[in-house]
Design an enzyme around this catalytic site. Structure first.
Site, short mmCIF file in Angstrom:
data_model
loop_
_atom_site.label_atom_id
_atom_site.label_comp_id
_atom_site.label_asym_id
_atom_site.label_seq_id
_atom_site.Cartn_x
_atom_site.Cartn_y
_atom_site.Cartn_z
N LYS A 79 -5.17 -10.25 -6.85
CA LYS A 79 -6.34 -10.33 -5.96
C LYS A 79 -7.45 -9.39 -6.43
CE LYS A 79 -6.16 -8.26 -2.02
NZ LYS A 79 -5.79 -7.71 -0.72
N LYS B 112 0.82 -1.21 0.00
CA LYS B 112 0.00 0.00 0.00
C LYS B 112 0.85 1.26 0.00
CE LYS B 112 -4.47 -1.40 1.78
NZ LYS B 112 -5.51 -1.16 2.76
N LYS C 11 -10.79 -3.60 -4.04
CA LYS C 11 -11.60 -2.39 -4.13
C LYS C 11 -10.87 -1.31 -4.91
CE LYS C 11 -13.43 -3.13 0.54
NZ LYS C 11 -13.16 -2.89 1.96
P1 TYM Z 1 -10.92 -5.40 4.00
O1 TYM Z 1 -11.93 -4.34 4.26
O2 TYM Z 1 -9.84 -5.14 3.01
O3 TYM Z 1 -11.64 -6.71 3.54
C1 TYM Z 1 -12.71 -7.27 4.29
C2 TYM Z 1 -12.62 -8.79 4.28
O4 TYM Z 1 -12.66 -9.26 2.93
C3 TYM Z 1 -11.56 -10.14 2.70
N1 TYM Z 1 -11.13 -10.00 1.31
C4 TYM Z 1 -11.05 -11.01 0.44
N2 TYM Z 1 -11.31 -12.34 0.57
C5 TYM Z 1 -11.15 -13.10 -0.52
N3 TYM Z 1 -10.74 -12.63 -1.73
C6 TYM Z 1 -10.46 -11.32 -1.90
N4 TYM Z 1 -10.07 -10.87 -3.10
C7 TYM Z 1 -10.61 -10.44 -0.79
N5 TYM Z 1 -10.45 -9.11 -0.61
C8 TYM Z 1 -10.77 -8.86 0.67
C9 TYM Z 1 -10.48 -9.68 3.67
O5 TYM Z 1 -9.56 -10.71 3.93
C10 TYM Z 1 -11.30 -9.30 4.89
O6 TYM Z 1 -11.58 -10.45 5.67
N6 TYM Z 1 -7.75 -5.27 7.83
C11 TYM Z 1 -9.06 -5.75 7.42
C12 TYM Z 1 -10.19 -5.20 8.27
C13 TYM Z 1 -10.02 -5.36 9.73
C14 TYM Z 1 -10.15 -6.57 10.46
C15 TYM Z 1 -9.93 -6.23 11.81
C16 TYM Z 1 -10.41 -7.90 10.07
C17 TYM Z 1 -9.74 -4.38 10.63
N7 TYM Z 1 -9.69 -4.90 11.88
C18 TYM Z 1 -9.94 -7.20 12.83
C19 TYM Z 1 -10.43 -8.86 11.09
C20 TYM Z 1 -10.21 -8.51 12.42
C21 TYM Z 1 -9.28 -5.33 5.99
O7 TYM Z 1 -8.64 -4.45 5.47
O8 TYM Z 1 -10.30 -5.91 5.38
#
Ligand code: TYM
Length: 350
Positions: free
Chosen positions: A211, A118, A214
């Site tokens: 991957k 990032k 967004k």
């Molecule tokens: P975020 O918002 O990027 O994504 C949310 C969830 O979606 C999953 N994900 C995917 N799974 C499969 N294939 C993909 N292409 C894909 N893109 C995203 C992510 O693995 C996630 O589970 N850091 C986290 C948010 C967060 C969090 C936490 C998660 C903040 N605090 C505590 C668990 C526990 C994040 O950026 O997710």
């Protein structure tokens, strides 16, 4: 001490919730409600770690927070039986992050691949928040002393860091923890990542080695949860494939990332394994498989999209869900913070 099993997970309100978020995370959030007490958080404090033009500014952030909440509810999360809230309403997330900042090591954070990706080449110009992001994530989970964390595969390294922080805290403060009534010296559990199902890493529809994300510049790379039926059909028909027919065995998918991805999506949406899907479509051409995939995607996603639309229009209802959830989250968080402060030696009113 055996910890009470509790689930925590979060999704960033950064717009364009996509099929990867849905299949990698939200579908599993829904499932875990049957067996666990669950806390699902819209992590708005994480969203602001990138530049303001990337997260869109205050109006966009508030809109996206409501939209992610709507997606949770539309997908089947029950905000009465479980807890749904946005992170910034519970101050314990920030407070515990500070304590964990003093437990985590610079070397640990420097190894985080998501930060490197990032921040890109201009690392000096990345926010301190982006660097500290995984520590806030550990605080999110451990503020509720959660034991299980359903996430997609890309979050695995962050979960390992959360375990390291929990363990170092327990070691550093072991005597104090025991002195405060936790006989085995374990105050924080080591949270278990739950990375399950056939779509833990959904790939871009334009490039099976990247991957689905967004932030991809091409909207054709992903299926958004808000896409209508025509858009879904167009994106799947244009999805990159190769000239061979589909294999009959799962092994045959290994060298073919695009085929593997589409079969994985079909399997996850239909609740079957990839091998089951190949039993039906193996040996056939992509064109007929894509037709079936369009139909399945539209059947599964359209009701979610229309329910999201309805909920987002009812702002007061969504805000009330978040306010009510935050109240219940705060009650748990306050207990953890009181005990944590006592363990660390911070003087407080009794
Ligand atoms: P975020 O918002 O990027 O994504 C949310 C969830 O979606 C999953 N994900 C995917 N799974 C499969 N294939 C993909 N292409 C894909 N893109 C995203 C992510 O693995 C996630 O589970 N850091 C986290 C948010 C967060 C969090 C936490 C998660 C903040 N605090 C505590 C668990 C526990 C994040 O950026 O997710």
């Amino acid at each position: 001490m055996a910890f009470v099993e509790r689930v925590f997970s979060g999704v960033q309100p950064t717009g364009n919730l996509h099929l990867g978020n849905y299949l990698g995370a939200i579908v599993n959030f829904v499932k875990m409600q049957e067996t666990h007490n669950c806390i699902y958080c819209v992590v708005d404090m994480h969203a602001i770690t990138v530049d303001v033009d990337v997260w869109g500014g205050p109006t966009q952030l508030a809109h996206n927070t409501r939209e992610v909440t709507a997606a949770f509810i539309a997908a089947g999360i029950d905000p009465k039986k479980h807890i749904v809230f946005n992170q910034s309403q519970v101050s314990g997330h920030a407070e515990l992050t500070w304590i964990f900042n003093c437990v985590a090591r610079v070397g640990w954070l420097s190894r985080m691949t998501q930060f490197k990706e990032k921040a890109g080449k201009d690392r000096e110009n990345a926010s301190v928040g982006l660097y500290d992001y995984p520590v806030l994530m550990a605080a999110d989970i451990l503020l509720y002393r959660a034991t299980h964390v359903p996430v997609g595969e890309d979050q695995k390294q962050h979960l390992e860091l959360s375990r390291d922080i929990a363990q170092k805290f327990n070691n550093d403060f072991g005597d104090s923890i025991r002195g405060h009534g936790f006989a085995d010296g374990q105050f924080f559990p080591l949270p278990e990542p739950m990375i399950t199902g056939p779509a833990t890493r959904v790939m871009s529809l334009r490039d099976g080695t990247k991957k689905m994300s967004k932030s991809d510049a091409s909207d054709y790379s992903r299926i958004n949860l808000t896409d209508d039926a025509d858009t879904i059909a167009q994106k799947i028909r244009k999805a990159k494939t190769d000239p061979e027919p589909l294999p009959t065995e799962e092994k045959g998918l290994e060298p073919r990332p695009e085929a593997d991805n589409l079969v994985g999506i079909y399997a996850a949406l239909s609740g079957r394994t990839k091998q089951d899907v190949l039993r039906d479509f193996g040996g056939g051409q992509f064109s007929s498989f894509k037709n079936a995939l369009v139909e399945l995607c539209v059947t599964k996603l359209s009701p979610i999209a229309s329910e999201m639309k309805r909920l987002v229009a009812d702002r007061e209802h969504v805000d009330n869900i978040l306010i009510d959830g935050a109240e219940r989250a705060r009650a748990i968080a306050e207990e953890t913070m009181k005990a944590t402060k006592d363990i660390v030696g911070f003087v407080r009113k009794r």
